[in-house]
Design an enzyme around this catalytic site. Structure first.
Site, short mmCIF file in Angstrom:
data_model
loop_
_atom_site.label_atom_id
_atom_site.label_comp_id
_atom_site.label_asym_id
_atom_site.label_seq_id
_atom_site.Cartn_x
_atom_site.Cartn_y
_atom_site.Cartn_z
N SER A 34 1.22 -1.56 0.22
CA SER A 34 0.10 -0.34 -0.03
C SER A 34 0.78 1.48 0.21
CB SER A 34 -0.86 0.09 0.88
OG SER A 34 -0.54 0.02 2.74
N LYS A 81 0.24 4.57 6.70
CA LYS A 81 -0.46 5.33 5.52
C LYS A 81 0.93 6.60 6.02
CE LYS A 81 -2.88 2.51 5.00
NZ LYS A 81 -2.69 1.37 4.14
#
Length: 169
Positions: A34, A81
């Site tokens: 990701s 993230k």
């Protein structure tokens, strides 16, 4: 004599080590794709990053920082993230239920760098700032990837409107 020295070292070293890990930071393995290309650019290899806890909630987090946080979907899991928007910012989303979102007070908007291959705010919405656990500051393993992580936000993912300065931004 050696046993006594060992016990004394353990008595002093253990609390110092625990305090360091709890207050300053620790090294963690990054799994998944990701955050490609910033982290794990080759799917078969894993990056290890130093996660800094020191000063996390004293306005040390900015747009573009890579953070570790507790997953809102599974509290037993930590995810990593990039911060796209802080509280008060207006951001455009990628597949969220609303095309444009104003990030509520006490929240931030996070996304993975590998668009479409990330469970992030586009899946579960704004993230409570209290879920942040650390800020990634450097890749420490493998040796050929040693480097400090830059605070960079892709131009296409910058907020539509940036909020005026507040406690966290």
């Amino acid at each position: 004599m050696a046993f006594r020295r060992f016990c004394k070292s353990l008595l002093y070293g253990l609390p110092l080590g625990i305090t360091f890990l709890d207050c300053v930071g620790y090294v963690a393995r990054v799994d998944g794709t990701s955050m490609q290309p910033a982290l794990n650019p080759v799917a078969e290899e894993r990056d290890y990053v130093f996660l800094l806890r020191w000063g996390l909630h004293q306005s040390a987090v900015e747009r573009g920082d890579i953070i570790s946080l507790i997953s809102p979907k599974d509290p037993a899991q930590k995810i990593i993230k990039r911060v796209v928007g802080m509280q008060g910012d207006v951001v455009s989303t990628l597949g969220y239920k609303h095309e444009i979102v104003r990030v509520p007070d006490g929240h931030c908007w996070v996304e993975g760098d590998h668009t479409g291959h990330s469970l992030d705010s586009n899946t579960f919405g704004p993230i409570a700032l209290g879920l942040m656990s650390a800020r990634a500051v450097a890749i420490v393993w493998p040796p050929e990837r040693w480097r400090l992580l830059k605070n960079e936000l892709p131009r296409r993912r910058r907020p539509i409107q940036v909020a005026k300065a507040s406690y966290y931004n």
